[in-house]
Each structure stands twice: as C-alpha cells, then as structure tokens.
Design an enzyme around this catalytic site. Structure first.
Site, mmCIF file in Angstrom:
data_model
loop_
_atom_site.group_PDB
_atom_site.id
_atom_site.type_symbol
_atom_site.label_atom_id
_atom_site.label_comp_id
_atom_site.label_asym_id
_atom_site.label_seq_id
_atom_site.Cartn_x
_atom_site.Cartn_y
_atom_site.Cartn_z
ATOM 1 N N ASP A 68 0.181 -3.111 12.311
ATOM 2 C CA ASP A 68 0.304 -3.253 10.736
ATOM 3 C C ASP A 68 0.782 -4.814 10.929
ATOM 4 O OD1 ASP A 68 2.270 -1.752 8.436
ATOM 5 O OD2 ASP A 68 2.353 -4.080 8.912
ATOM 6 N N THR A 108 -0.989 7.553 -1.020
ATOM 7 C CA THR A 108 -2.200 7.346 -1.593
ATOM 8 C C THR A 108 -3.099 6.265 -0.944
ATOM 9 O OG1 THR A 108 -1.440 5.722 -3.167
ATOM 10 C CG2 THR A 108 -1.011 8.084 -3.854
ATOM 11 N N ARG A 124 0.939 -1.147 0.049
ATOM 12 C CA ARG A 124 -0.024 0.083 0.191
ATOM 13 C C ARG A 124 0.830 1.295 -0.099
ATOM 14 N NH1 ARG A 124 -4.696 0.791 4.251
ATOM 15 N NH2 ARG A 124 -2.905 1.361 5.626
ATOM 16 N N ASP A 155 4.120 -6.074 9.789
ATOM 17 C CA ASP A 155 5.368 -5.816 10.740
ATOM 18 C C ASP A 155 5.158 -6.889 11.973
ATOM 19 O OD1 ASP A 155 6.442 -3.928 9.107
ATOM 20 O OD2 ASP A 155 5.643 -2.265 10.186
HETATM 21 C C1 PRP Z 1 -1.538 -4.469 4.490
HETATM 22 C C2 PRP Z 1 -2.598 -5.880 4.480
HETATM 23 C C3 PRP Z 1 -3.239 -5.762 3.265
HETATM 24 C C4 PRP Z 1 -3.580 -4.222 3.171
HETATM 25 C C5 PRP Z 1 -4.728 -3.853 3.412
HETATM 26 O O1 PRP Z 1 -0.417 -4.887 3.672
HETATM 27 O O2 PRP Z 1 -1.818 -7.025 4.707
HETATM 28 O O3 PRP Z 1 -2.828 -6.241 2.055
HETATM 29 O O4 PRP Z 1 -2.299 -3.472 3.877
HETATM 30 O O5 PRP Z 1 -5.032 -2.389 3.335
HETATM 31 P P1 PRP Z 1 -5.949 -1.816 2.412
HETATM 32 O O6 PRP Z 1 -7.176 -2.724 2.342
HETATM 33 O O7 PRP Z 1 -6.247 -0.507 2.574
HETATM 34 O O8 PRP Z 1 -5.452 -2.278 0.984
HETATM 35 P P2 PRP Z 1 0.746 -3.911 3.479
HETATM 36 O O9 PRP Z 1 0.404 -3.088 2.070
HETATM 37 O O10 PRP Z 1 0.869 -3.082 4.877
HETATM 38 O O11 PRP Z 1 2.059 -4.939 2.920
HETATM 39 P P3 PRP Z 1 2.873 -5.857 3.700
HETATM 40 O O12 PRP Z 1 1.571 -6.869 3.840
HETATM 41 O O13 PRP Z 1 3.772 -6.181 2.802
HETATM 42 O O14 PRP Z 1 2.990 -5.489 5.114
HETATM 43 N N1 URA Z 2 -2.782 -2.749 6.972
HETATM 44 C C1 URA Z 2 -2.448 -3.345 8.177
HETATM 45 O O1 URA Z 2 -1.362 -4.147 8.366
HETATM 46 N N2 URA Z 2 -3.046 -2.861 9.173
HETATM 47 C C2 URA Z 2 -4.049 -2.086 8.916
HETATM 48 O O2 URA Z 2 -4.851 -1.697 10.024
HETATM 49 C C3 URA Z 2 -4.387 -1.618 7.806
HETATM 50 C C4 URA Z 2 -3.469 -1.899 6.668
#
Ligand code: PRP
Ligand code: URA
Length: 209
Positions: A200, A108, A104, A203
């Site tokens: 997160d 944006t 993400r 993380d």
């Molecule tokens: C997180 C989560 C989803 C996304 C959700 O991933 O695992 O994929 O955010 O958010 P959204 O519904 O607003 O799109 P992130 O982009 O943080 O990547 P990661 O899994 O690599 O930490």
């Molecule tokens: N991605 C995450 O990992 N946590 C949230 O709360 C939203 C998006």
C-alpha cells in the site's frame, strides 16, 4: 501496449527494487519515491519545446536554448501522489500544482472523491497526473475525468507501477492519455493490489496502516 512508456532507466530500476522491498522503512521509502519522481519527470518532459536565448559567456556572446514558456501543471492524487510531487517540482519549479483527493472504497474498489483544487487556467496547461500506483485504474480514470470536465485538454499520467488492468481501463476511457510507468507488473490480487507491487503506497509513505 499502445501509448504506454516504460521508463526503464537503470537508476530508476535500481531504486524501484528498494521501493518494492518490504524491509525498506518509511524514511527511505519516502526518499526513494521522491528521487524516482525526479528521474521520471526528466523522461516525461523530454519533448518540451525550446526557444533560443542570447547570453554572454565570459568569452563572448552566444545563442543557447531555454525551455519555452510552456505552461505545465502537476496533479497528484492524494494521498500517495504527494510522495512524488517534490521530486517533480524541484525539477520544474514553474509548474502549478493541483490536488485531487480520492480514496478507494475497500469493498467496491471504486474511487470516492473528497477534495479537488486545480489551477484556474487548466485549459492552457500540459497536465501530468501523478500517483505511484495504477491498479484497477479507477482512481486515475476518475482524476482524468475530473480534469477534463473542468477544461483540461492535454493530460498524461505518471505512475511508478502499473497493472495491465489499470492501463487497459485508462486507455479504454482516454486513449489519448500517455501513461509513463517504471514497470508493468503481472496482475492484481483479489483485493485489487498490484502483484508483486510494493504494497500500500500511502501506508508505506506515511507509516500508517
Ligand atoms: C491508492 C493509490 C491510487 C489507488 C490505485 O490510493 O495511491 O490512488 O490506490 O488504485 P486503483 O487504480 O485501483 O484506483 P488509496 O485509495 O489507497 O488512497 P491513499 O493514497 O490515500 O492511500
Ligand atoms: N493501491 C496501493 O497502494 N497499492 C496497490 O497495490 C494497489 C492500490
């Protein structure tokens, strides 16, 4: 909400509480997410078709049931979706696993694709997209779009936590997609995080920041 299933089994709710807790460390967090993946897979596969099979018990022949040869596919959204994969394929070892890499954009909040590898016979499979978090819904909607463009027909979405905004976005684009979640939280904050949520997910699974 239409076409949304909240899986509120007591064991799932119990484990989810510890997943949410900020004092739960990486090792325990990862174990709990894997376990909840298994428990939720149990519920999402409730309607799998069965076929009869003749076997012999030590006391004689009988007709029983086994899951018919329906083809399944599990598609984690990288990274955090990986945390639920082992728990699910442990229960469904015949499932093929595809991967879609999305992150993400912090400004944006829109998803950026960086990887995609899916089973070649996508159109024949029942596909379950998995990700712990459905926040704005951008990532899930993008993953479903990618799958549909490549020929996937029957798709469902399995998440740990959903925000109302995410459910609304996925169903605006794909009303036919059933969303399975362990809870629907209150809202998103100004940074697009689910409140109260769990923080997160990536993380917390991998000890990064
Ligand atoms: C997180 C989560 C989803 C996304 C959700 O991933 O695992 O994929 O955010 O958010 P959204 O519904 O607003 O799109 P992130 O982009 O943080 O990547 P990661 O899994 O690599 O930490
Ligand atoms: N991605 C995450 O990992 N946590 C949230 O709360 C939203 C998006």
């Amino acid at each position: 909400m239409d076409n949304t299933v909240v899986i509120d089994h007591p064991l799932i709710q119990h484990k989810l509480t510890y997943i949410r807790d900020k004092n739960t460390g990486t090792k325990e967090f990862r174990e709990l997410v894997r376990e909840v993946g298994t428990l939720m897979a149990f519920e999402t596969t409730r309607n799998l078709p069965l076929q009869e099979k003749e076997i012999e018990t030590p006391l004689g022949p009988t007709r029983c049931h086994v899951v018919s040869g329906k083809k399944l596919g599990v598609v984690p959204i990288l990274r955090a979706g990986l945390g639920m994969v082992e728990g699910i394929v442990g229960l469904i070892p015949g499932a093929r696993v595809g991967h879609i890499g999305l992150y993400r954009d912090p400004e944006t909040l829109e998803p950026v694709e960086y990887y995609c590898k899916l089973p070649s016979d996508l159109e024949q499979r029942d596909l379950i997209v998995i990700d712990p978090m459905l926040a704005t819904g951008g990532s899930a909607a993008a993953a479903i779009e990618i799958i549909k463009k490549k020929g996937g027909k029957r798709v469902s979405l399995l998440v740990l936590l959903a925000a109302p905004e995410g459910i609304e976005r996925v169903h605006r684009n794909f009303p036919e997609v059933t969303i399975f979640t362990a809870a629907i939280d209150e809202k998103l904050n100004e940074k697009g995080y689910i409140v109260p949520g769990l923080g997160d997910a990536g993380d917390r699974l991998y000890g990064t920041r």
